[in-house]
Design a protein around this motif. Structure first.
Motif, mmCIF file in Angstrom:
data_model
loop_
_atom_site.group_PDB
_atom_site.id
_atom_site.type_symbol
_atom_site.label_atom_id
_atom_site.label_comp_id
_atom_site.label_asym_id
_atom_site.label_seq_id
_atom_site.Cartn_x
_atom_site.Cartn_y
_atom_site.Cartn_z
ATOM 1 N N GLY A 87 0.812 -1.210 0.000
ATOM 2 C CA GLY A 87 0.000 0.000 0.000
ATOM 3 C C GLY A 87 0.841 1.254 0.000
ATOM 4 N N ALA A 88 2.081 1.133 -0.521
ATOM 5 C CA ALA A 88 3.027 2.249 -0.471
ATOM 6 C C ALA A 88 3.192 2.874 -1.849
ATOM 7 N N ARG A 89 3.150 4.201 -1.897
ATOM 8 C CA ARG A 89 3.467 4.949 -3.116
ATOM 9 C C ARG A 89 2.763 4.335 -4.328
ATOM 10 N N LEU A 90 1.442 4.310 -4.254
ATOM 11 C CA LEU A 90 0.663 3.548 -5.228
ATOM 12 C C LEU A 90 0.752 4.113 -6.640
ATOM 13 N N ASP A 91 0.803 5.413 -6.785
ATOM 14 C CA ASP A 91 0.944 5.978 -8.133
ATOM 15 C C ASP A 91 2.278 5.577 -8.749
ATOM 16 N N GLU A 92 3.311 5.586 -7.929
ATOM 17 C CA GLU A 92 4.628 5.156 -8.402
ATOM 18 C C GLU A 92 4.590 3.676 -8.783
ATOM 19 N N ALA A 93 3.939 2.874 -7.946
ATOM 20 C CA ALA A 93 3.826 1.439 -8.228
ATOM 21 C C ALA A 93 3.121 1.201 -9.560
ATOM 22 N N ILE A 94 2.033 1.913 -9.783
ATOM 23 C CA ILE A 94 1.283 1.769 -11.033
ATOM 24 C C ILE A 94 2.152 2.167 -12.224
ATOM 25 N N GLY A 95 2.967 3.186 -12.043
ATOM 26 C CA GLY A 95 3.862 3.608 -13.115
ATOM 27 C C GLY A 95 4.846 2.519 -13.504
ATOM 28 N N TYR A 96 5.420 1.842 -12.509
ATOM 29 C CA TYR A 96 6.353 0.753 -12.799
ATOM 30 C C TYR A 96 5.650 -0.382 -13.551
ATOM 31 N N ILE A 97 4.459 -0.729 -13.081
ATOM 32 C CA ILE A 97 3.759 -1.857 -13.702
ATOM 33 C C ILE A 97 3.327 -1.508 -15.121
ATOM 34 N N ARG A 98 2.890 -0.289 -15.322
ATOM 35 C CA ARG A 98 2.521 0.130 -16.690
ATOM 36 C C ARG A 98 3.748 0.106 -17.605
ATOM 37 N N SER A 99 4.904 0.475 -17.085
ATOM 38 C CA SER A 99 6.125 0.406 -17.882
ATOM 39 C C SER A 99 6.434 -1.036 -18.265
ATOM 40 N N ALA A 100 6.198 -1.951 -17.328
ATOM 41 C CA ALA A 100 6.409 -3.374 -17.628
ATOM 42 C C ALA A 100 5.462 -3.835 -18.737
ATOM 43 N N LEU A 101 4.221 -3.379 -18.686
ATOM 44 C CA LEU A 101 3.238 -3.773 -19.694
ATOM 45 C C LEU A 101 3.530 -3.139 -21.054
ATOM 46 N N GLU A 102 4.166 -1.980 -21.069
ATOM 47 C CA GLU A 102 4.573 -1.399 -22.351
ATOM 48 C C GLU A 102 5.609 -2.288 -23.037
ATOM 49 N N ILE A 103 6.437 -2.935 -22.235
ATOM 50 C CA ILE A 103 7.465 -3.824 -22.770
ATOM 51 C C ILE A 103 6.876 -5.179 -23.137
ATOM 52 N N ASP A 104 5.954 -5.656 -22.329
ATOM 53 C CA ASP A 104 5.361 -6.986 -22.539
ATOM 54 C C ASP A 104 3.837 -6.885 -22.419
ATOM 55 N N PRO A 105 3.196 -6.337 -23.442
ATOM 56 C CA PRO A 105 1.729 -6.156 -23.386
ATOM 57 C C PRO A 105 1.012 -7.505 -23.281
ATOM 58 N N GLY A 106 -0.035 -7.514 -22.496
ATOM 59 C CA GLY A 106 -0.823 -8.732 -22.378
ATOM 60 C C GLY A 106 -0.287 -9.750 -21.406
ATOM 61 N N ASN A 107 0.813 -9.460 -20.728
ATOM 62 C CA ASN A 107 1.363 -10.385 -19.746
ATOM 63 C C ASN A 107 0.382 -10.515 -18.580
ATOM 64 N N GLY A 108 -0.112 -11.720 -18.355
ATOM 65 C CA GLY A 108 -1.141 -11.923 -17.345
ATOM 66 C C GLY A 108 -0.700 -11.570 -15.941
ATOM 67 N N ALA A 109 0.554 -11.897 -15.600
ATOM 68 C CA ALA A 109 1.052 -11.586 -14.261
ATOM 69 C C ALA A 109 1.142 -10.077 -14.052
ATOM 70 N N PHE A 110 1.552 -9.359 -15.092
ATOM 71 C CA PHE A 110 1.653 -7.901 -14.976
ATOM 72 C C PHE A 110 0.266 -7.272 -14.866
ATOM 73 N N LEU A 111 -0.694 -7.808 -15.627
ATOM 74 C CA LEU A 111 -2.066 -7.298 -15.543
ATOM 75 C C LEU A 111 -2.642 -7.531 -14.147
ATOM 76 N N ASP A 112 -2.338 -8.680 -13.567
ATOM 77 C CA ASP A 112 -2.771 -8.960 -12.199
ATOM 78 C C ASP A 112 -2.168 -7.932 -11.238
ATOM 79 N N SER A 113 -0.881 -7.633 -11.419
ATOM 80 C CA SER A 113 -0.225 -6.632 -10.562
ATOM 81 C C SER A 113 -0.919 -5.279 -10.680
ATOM 82 N N LEU A 114 -1.249 -4.904 -11.912
ATOM 83 C CA LEU A 114 -1.896 -3.600 -12.119
ATOM 84 C C LEU A 114 -3.275 -3.574 -11.475
ATOM 85 N N GLY A 115 -4.013 -4.668 -11.647
ATOM 86 C CA GLY A 115 -5.322 -4.738 -11.009
ATOM 87 C C GLY A 115 -5.219 -4.658 -9.492
ATOM 88 N N TRP A 116 -4.224 -5.333 -8.935
ATOM 89 C CA TRP A 116 -4.031 -5.317 -7.484
ATOM 90 C C TRP A 116 -3.636 -3.934 -6.990
#
Length: 288
Positions: free
Chosen positions: A201-230
């Protein structure tokens, strides 16, 4: 012996680990391809979360390889020693892992994995400066060969994941940031750091930014989408959370963590029957 090994595989695939181990021990007692038997038992022990036991089997493999120098190549011996280093780190026997990585580097100087594992052991000992110096001295091709930077980045990712599992999240974050510094396109490191922050529950906007960057590199990755949803769930943006968790489930329909996250989401939004169903599916798919 091939039939025995096939039987071990069948037992292991069915979760009958004790039966699989019994077959392997029988092979060793009867001297039926003991190298392959010990190797199979090492793999089984790792899967059961018994790295010390796995190390013992790999040590037996190494010893038998030394007794048959004409049968096994230097590459075979190097591979086993790398695995031994890895199992020692899995067993949190870091001093021994470091020592074995050093000896492996001396014996197999062309195998860069010993430099990487030695560096990881130094990181786990808190000797980050020494690890950085090691990487730059022993991997002089980093600037010319992008693969070296990728390998160092993955080493920091591995160290960060180990520190996270040990509950040392500040150290984990330091190593994950270093992984991204060495390779800004390390999608797994970006996702790991984002999820780790979100889960706290820390620095959630920053966390979302990291996960979105991961998805830009690997779109559709189920584990990354789960992270973003969480992450959106932690931010109480339940509509977005449900959207991305649904996409994650479409990509990874057998992943228990996604059902677990959906269960929490449904409970938070007052849909108790759906939450119970999701948690039941999480258990059905192997959640503990």
């Amino acid at each position: 012996a091939p039939l025995h090994l096939a039987l071990m595989d069948i037992y292991e695939s069915r979760g009958k680990f004790d039966d699989a181990a019994a077959v392997g021990r029988s092979m060793i007692e009867r001297n039926l391809e003991p190298v392959r038997a010990h190797f199979a038992l090492a793999r089984l022990s790792q899967r059961r979360g018994r790295p010390g036991e796995a190390f013992n089997h790999l040590s037996a493999v190494a010893g038998k390889m030394e007794d048959q120098p004409a049968v096994f190549s230097e590459g075979d011996r190097s591979e086993i020693q790398v695995r031994m280093v890895q199992t020692l780190m899995d067993a949190d026997r870091i001093d021994e892992a470091l020592s074995l990585a050093q000896s492996g580097g001396r014996r197999f100087p062309s195998d860069v994995r010993f430099v990487l594992r030695r560096g990881e052991a130094l990181l786990l000992q808190g000797r980050t400066g020494e690890a950085e110096e090691l990487f730059r001295q022993k991997l002089p091709a980093v600037k010319e060969d992008p693969r070296r930077a990728v390998q160092v980045s993955d080493t920091y990712l591995s160290a960060g994941a180990r520190r996270d599992r040990a509950g040392k999240v500040d150290e984990a974050e330091t190593h994950l940031r270093a992984a991204i510094r060495w390779n800004s396109r390390n999608a797994s490191a970006l996702n790991y750091l984002g999820y780790m922050l979100a889960d706290r529950g820390a620095r959630l906007d920053e966390a979302i930014g990291y996960i979105r960057s991961a998805l830009e590199i690997d779109p559709g990755n189920g584990a990354f989408l789960d992270s973003l949803g969480w992450a959106y769930f932690k931010k109480a943006e339940y509509g977005r959370a449900e959207q991305y968790l649904g996409e994650a489930l479409s990509a990874l329909a057998q992943e228990p963590a996604i059902y677990d996250h959906l269960g929490d989401l449904y409970r938070a939004t007052g849909r108790r029957p759906l939450s119970i169903e999701a948690w039941r599916k999480a258990l059905d798919h192997g959640a503990e």
